[in-house]
Design an enzyme around this catalytic site. Structure first.
Site, PDB file in Angstrom:
ATOM      1  N   ARG A  25       0.640  -0.798  -0.173  1.00 37.13           N
ATOM      2  CA  ARG A  25       0.143  -0.232  -0.073  1.00 37.13           C
ATOM      3  C   ARG A  25       0.913   1.036  -0.247  1.00 37.13           C
ATOM      4  NH1 ARG A  25      -3.518  -0.849   4.932  1.00 37.13           N
ATOM      5  NH2 ARG A  25      -1.625  -2.670   4.783  1.00 37.13           N
ATOM      6  N   HIS A  59     -19.368  46.279  -6.436  1.00 38.58           N
ATOM      7  CA  HIS A  59     -19.736  46.863  -5.285  1.00 38.58           C
ATOM      8  C   HIS A  59     -21.112  45.589  -4.673  1.00 38.58           C
ATOM      9  CE1 HIS A  59     -24.345  47.672  -4.861  1.00 38.58           C
ATOM     10  NE2 HIS A  59     -23.918  48.976  -4.028  1.00 38.58           N
ATOM     11  N   ARG A  64     -20.724  52.559   6.273  1.00 38.22           N
ATOM     12  CA  ARG A  64     -20.754  52.760   5.664  1.00 38.22           C
ATOM     13  C   ARG A  64     -21.959  53.898   5.106  1.00 38.22           C
ATOM     14  NH1 ARG A  64     -18.197  47.811   3.494  1.00 38.22           N
ATOM     15  NH2 ARG A  64     -16.304  49.132   2.246  1.00 38.22           N
ATOM     16  N   ARG A 124     -19.069  56.187   9.173  1.00 37.76           N
ATOM     17  CA  ARG A 124     -17.833  56.911   8.164  1.00 37.76           C
ATOM     18  C   ARG A 124     -18.949  57.939   7.395  1.00 37.76           C
ATOM     19  NH1 ARG A 124     -15.245  54.232   2.825  1.00 37.76           N
ATOM     20  NH2 ARG A 124     -17.870  53.859   2.318  1.00 37.76           N
ATOM     21  N   GLU A 157      -6.971  56.012   2.333  1.00 35.84           N
ATOM     22  CA  GLU A 157      -6.816  55.404   1.538  1.00 35.84           C
ATOM     23  C   GLU A 157      -6.605  56.506   0.177  1.00 35.84           C
ATOM     24  OE1 GLU A 157     -11.459  54.600   1.197  1.00 35.84           O
ATOM     25  OE2 GLU A 157     -11.619  56.379   2.426  1.00 35.84           O
ATOM     26  N   GLY A 182      -7.984  52.484   4.620  1.00 31.73           N
ATOM     27  CA  GLY A 182      -9.312  51.467   3.734  1.00 31.73           C
ATOM     28  C   GLY A 182      -9.029  50.685   2.455  1.00 31.73           C
ATOM     29  N   THR A 183      -8.301  49.998   3.071  1.00 32.54           N
ATOM     30  CA  THR A 183      -7.082  49.304   1.262  1.00 32.54           C
ATOM     31  C   THR A 183      -7.723  48.793   0.742  1.00 32.54           C
ATOM     32  OG1 THR A 183      -6.744  46.624   3.151  1.00 32.54           O
ATOM     33  CG2 THR A 183      -5.700  48.027   2.881  1.00 32.54           C
ATOM     34  N   ASN A 184      -9.025  48.614   0.006  1.00 34.62           N
ATOM     35  CA  ASN A 184      -9.704  49.155  -1.364  1.00 34.62           C
ATOM     36  C   ASN A 184      -9.265  50.154  -1.743  1.00 34.62           C
ATOM     37  OD1 ASN A 184     -11.569  46.670   0.044  1.00 34.62           O
ATOM     38  ND2 ASN A 184     -12.947  47.554   0.497  1.00 34.62           N
ATOM     39  N   ASP A 185      -9.377  51.246  -1.693  1.00 29.18           N
ATOM     40  CA  ASP A 185      -9.410  52.418  -2.299  1.00 29.18           C
ATOM     41  C   ASP A 185      -7.115  52.648  -2.082  1.00 29.18           C
ATOM     42  OD1 ASP A 185     -11.722  53.643  -3.276  1.00 29.18           O
ATOM     43  OD2 ASP A 185     -12.668  53.858  -1.234  1.00 29.18           O
ATOM     44  N   CYS A 193      -9.682  48.725   7.332  1.00 29.02           N
ATOM     45  CA  CYS A 193     -10.975  47.987   7.495  1.00 29.02           C
ATOM     46  C   CYS A 193     -11.379  48.263   5.865  1.00 29.02           C
ATOM     47  CB  CYS A 193     -12.298  49.096   7.720  1.00 29.02           C
ATOM     48  SG  CYS A 193     -11.640  51.013   6.762  1.00 29.02           S
TER      49      CYS A 193
HETATM   50  C1  PEP Z   1     -11.607  50.973   1.584  1.00 26.88           C
HETATM   51  O1  PEP Z   1     -11.889  51.732   0.714  1.00 26.88           O
HETATM   52  O2  PEP Z   1     -10.907  50.337   1.597  1.00 26.88           O
HETATM   53  C2  PEP Z   1     -13.238  50.736   1.972  1.00 26.88           C
HETATM   54  C3  PEP Z   1     -13.357  49.787   3.281  1.00 26.88           C
HETATM   55  O3  PEP Z   1     -13.786  51.473   1.617  1.00 26.88           O
HETATM   56  P1  PEP Z   1     -15.340  51.609   1.011  1.00 26.88           P
HETATM   57  O4  PEP Z   1     -14.619  50.091   0.396  1.00 26.88           O
HETATM   58  O5  PEP Z   1     -16.312  51.897   0.810  1.00 26.88           O
HETATM   59  O6  PEP Z   1     -14.668  52.540  -0.934  1.00 26.88           O
HETATM   60 MG    MG Z   2     -12.981  53.763   0.106  1.00 25.07          MG
END
Ligand code: PEP
Ligand code: MG
Length: 847
Positions: free
Chosen positions: A79, A422, A529, A585, A712, A733-736, A798
């Site tokens: 095996r 979104h 938000r 915010r 951001e 805000g690590t997305n922006d 965030c």
């Molecule tokens: C971001 O930009 O990381 C954030 C948390 O804000 P939003 O996603 O609403 O732009």
């Molecule tokens: Mg943002």
């Protein structure tokens, strides 16, 4: 001539033999443990990875030496034993050593039927797996003579009679099978390194056939789907290997069962012995094992034990039960569960055994599964919800006005968008399964049809199942599993909380999300938000009136109508959060996001506002921006139309006063978005302070609050020292920040992201996994500079990355105070944070 490399000797597995998982694989090591625990394991020899590698290059170990270790005339099994059992490997081959002479002996001893069964099985598997002959020609049910004849016809030689040759060929074929391209790709997909080795174990067979009670079976002591203690498995008289599982017919239940006879009744002593071995595995191996066993003439043999294959929910239940029984520590239970595995417990899931007819694939944007009828508009989703009919909302992409439709839908599928689009962000917040970026499908909104890549057409009302955990849409209604967030889940996370050293908050905009945050024990809200509070139909129209107000006094009159609505929102939010921190915010998106698109919708708006359509159209056009993400949004809006932020600040403070009256006082944190220079903060903060002073005077109440900044833009990170002088906290805000650091749009990146990731330009989608070396550098700089000017500044993240275990590790290393993620990611974050703290402690202890 081929160069000879030194072959490691084979090793008989004894309690003290030098067997290691790294050299001989997991199965060999586990067998040694069973032997050490005095289980009746037949004699076994381990061949190391190095030996099997040498066999692949054409060399052979001392085959005669191996055979000499076993009893005269023993039959053997081989095996696989790889480092991780999940990596697969060639199937077991049983009854090696069967020859005409041996067959006659066994026939005398156990009867001709038993001898034939053993031989037929061996010829079949040797022909198919070792000599690679056509499986269609060999079936273990055929007569022995037929099988031998077929072998002769295909190979022009009789079936090999020499046990040495048989064993050598088995070893060679297994080493070759391991090196095949398919096997390599399959195991690499499961995380095996390119040079992963194969070990083999050669074991003396316990036969499982013969006149006295003989047979084989598999037993485990937990349910693999739920983890609850329960004996599971089968036993089949006169069988070998895993026959009992494959051939249910004639098999015995293990425990007493009204449906038929059981091993417990028929062989109580053997059953009791098996249960005792199971308990030994649990307490001494500290794991729930599945035991493969054979009964040979009434005597039990344990051939193998492997960790029970299980779902994530069972994994959690088992780890918690082992810790509660003090078999493992609570820390170890926490370390045994991969944080992302919790996703399987938080949401409905497609049942592991369900048939999957995949209609389309996209990005797995929000986990969980849902079944429903296809709808193509938010309105249809709401109508469907009103009829209490689950639906899946299918859109090219979602817009802010789709939020209500998304609320109403059981799942959301979009053609465009990435992890931070979104649709993805809202769906994760709502805990609704979501697949985005399903680029292969065509949507015809007029015809209300959807065409899949393989040409299938789906219509509104057709039933599909969305699997947001895998990023797939499946045809029809598929069986689902319910979430499992009680009991073991809560216990495990409770243990995690006692060790973790970084705060976990939730991003929550609505009362429902705040309640989810509370349910998952978030330490407060790290990002509310506020724009999401304006998408309610009734408010949207007031918001639109505000946008259309030409004069300051008109605007102020409309804002006076919005004020009580906002105040009510915050009162509810503070009430749910019962004094825990809430970071709000101020309004962020460009105003055009509140306006409709399309002629019909514009006409409706003109009617609602009692304005000429031309006025409405020209106002909408005036607000349109080429790149709204870099346009009039965030603090820029706050500076240009200060009344909006003033209204929001007043609503927050009035709700704060209310929270003091209700006995759970809140000290709100007000966050200014999209800041890039200190002066922006100064101006907005001055106004906020003035509103606070006014509310204090008007109400006679005192309250605390903080004003901080959302980092951001790259400039805000670089100038964090300046900005921190005006801010009590910085939340990244690590997305922006990712969008701006890379210069790529969150909503459009999916168009090329796949190509980039597939070609290795980006190792991962940076909106999904924090780009530690680039964007992370901005976070580090921001944190250091912020602390220089304000040592007690509170630091957090965030963006969507906050729920990802690697990002949490980074934030913790940089010394952030907390991370704030979607409510449904809070449990994952709590567990990930705890594991980091435990791992650090363990490493410290080792130094
Ligand atoms: C971001 O930009 O990381 C954030 C948390 O804000 P939003 O996603 O609403 O732009
Ligand atoms: Mg943002």
């Amino acid at each position: 001539m081929q160069k000879l490399i030194e072959i490691e000797p084979f090793t008989e597995i004894t309690p003290t033999a030098p067997i290691s998982r790294e050299m001989h694989g997991g199965r060999a090591k586990c067998l040694q443990r069973l032997i050490r625990l005095d289980m009746p394991v037949p004699k076994t020899v381990a061949l190391s990875f190095a030996t099997i590698r040498a066999i692949a290059t054409g060399q052979l170990p001392d085959i005669k030496g191996i055979l000499d270790l076993f009893d005269d005339n023993a039959l053997l099994s081989v095996r696989p034993s790889s480092l991780v059992s999940d990596w697969g490997g060639p199937g077991a081959i049983l009854n090696i050593g069967m020859t005409t002479r041996r067959h006659a002996e066994i026939s005398n001893l156990l009867g001709p039927d038993a001898a034939d069964a053993l031989y037929r099985r061996f010829v079949t598997s040797y022909a198919v797996d070792v000599s690679r002959l056509d499986p269609e020609l060999f079936h273990a049910e055929d007569s022995l003579r037929d099988l031998q004849d077929a072998y002769m016809a295909e190979t022009d030689e009789p079936f090999p009679e020499d046990p040495e040759r048989q064993l050598a060929e088995v070893l060679r074929s297994m080493s070759k099978a391991w090196e095949s391209t398919t096997a390599r790709l399959l195991r690499q997909a499961k995380g095996a390194p390119a040079d992963a080795g194969l070990g083999l174990v050669v074991q003396q067979m316990a036969l499982g056939v013969g006149p006295a009670e003989s047979g084989s079976g598999v037993i485990q002591f937990v349910d693999p789907n739920t983890g609850t203690l329960q004996i599971k498995g089968r036993y089949l008289s006169q069988s070998q290997g895993r026959d009992a599982l494959q051939r249910a017919e004639g098999a015995l239940f293990l425990t007493k069962d009204p449906r038929g006879p059981s091993l417990e009744e028929r062989e109580p002593a053997i059953f009791a012995e098996l249960c005792a071995h199971g308990e030994t595995c649990r307490t001494r191996l500290r794991e729930e094992m599945s035991i493969e066993f054979t009964v040979q003439a009434g005597a039990l043999r344990v051939l193998d034990a492997v960790r029970v294959q299980r779902t994530s929910r069972a994994d959690v239940a088992i780890a918690v039960a082992l810790a509660e029984d003090q078999i493992i520590s609570k820390d170890e239970a926490v370390m045994r569960i991969e944080p992302t595995a919790l996703n399987e417990l938080l949401h409905r899931q497609v049942h592991p055994d369900a048939r999957r007819d995949v209609l389309m694939r996209g990005i797995a944007a929000s986990p969980g599964a849902a079944t429903g009828r296809i709808v193509f508009s938010s309105r249809a989703a709401q109508q469907s919800a009103a009829r209490e009919e689950p639906c899946i909302l299918v859109r090219r992409e979602t817009l802010p006005e789709d939020v209500r439709g998304m609320h109403a839908a059981s799942g959301v599928l979009t053609m465009r968008g990435g992890m931070t689009s979104h649709a993805a962000v809202i769906a994760r917040g709502l805990g609704v399964p979501c697949v985005v970026g399903a680029i292969g499908i065509k949507l015809d909104r007029r015809e209300k049809t959807l065409t899949t890549e393989d040409g299938r057409t789906l219509r509104e009302g057709d039933m599909i199942t969305l699997d947001g955990s895998r990023g797939e849409a499946l045809a029809g209604e598929v069986e689902l599993y319910e979430p499992a967030i009680n009991g073991a889940f809560q216990t495990l996370l409770g243990w995690a909380d006692t060790v973790r050293d970084i705060g976990i908050r939730a991003n929550a905009d609505t009362p429902a999300e705040a309640r989810t945050a509370q349910m998952f024990n978030a330490g407060g809200i790290g990002l509310c938000r506020t724009e999401h509070m304006f998408f309610d139909e009734e408010r949207l129209i007031v918001m639109r009136e505000m946008i259309f107000a030409d004069k300051a006094e008109d605007r102020s009159a409309v804002l006076d109508r919005l004020l009580p609505m906002q105040r009510a929102d915050f009162i509810t939010l503070f009430d749910i959060m019962r004094g825990q921190p809430v970071c709000i915010r101020l309004l962020d998106p460009p105003l055009h996001e509140f306006l409709p698109t399309g002629r019909e919708a514009l006409r409706e708006l003109a009617e609602a506002l009692d304005l000429p359509i031309a006025t409405v159209t020209s106002r909408v056009e005036a607000l349109a921006e080429f790149n709204p993400m870099l346009g009039m949004r965030g603090v820029r809006l706050g500076i240009s139309i200060p009344e909006i932020y003033e209204m929001q600040a007043r609503a927050i403070f009035e709700a704060t006063v209310e929270s003091h009256r209700s006995g759970a006082p809140t000290a709100p944190e007000i966050m200014i978005p999209l800041v890039s220079v200190k002066r922006e903060v100064e101006m907005v903060k001055t106004r906020i302070d003035a509103v606070a002073a006014a509310v204090r005077t008007e109400t006679g109440a005192d309250f605390d609050y903080k004003v901080g900044v959302m980092v951001e833009t790259p400039r805000a990170a670089l100038r964090a020292d300046d900005i921190a002088s005006q801010s009590a906290f910085l939340s990244f805000g690590t997305n922006d920040l990712t969008q701006m650091a890379y210069g790529l749009s969150r909503d459009d990146a999916s168009r090329f992201m796949n190509a980039y990731v597939n070609q290795g330009v980006f190792s991962e989608d940076p909106f999904h996994r924090l780009d530690i070396v680039g964007v992370g550098e901005l976070l580090k700089i921001g944190a250091e500079r912020g602390r220089t000017s304000r040592p007690d500044i509170v630091l957090s993240i965030c963006g969507e990355h906050a729920g990802d275990p690697d990002s949490i590790a980074f934030c913790r290393a940089v010394g952030f105070d907390y991370v704030s993620c979607s409510p449904y990611r809070v449990p994952v974050a709590r567990l990930a944070a705890a594991r980091l703290a435990i791992a650090d402690r363990t490493n410290d202890a080792l130094v």
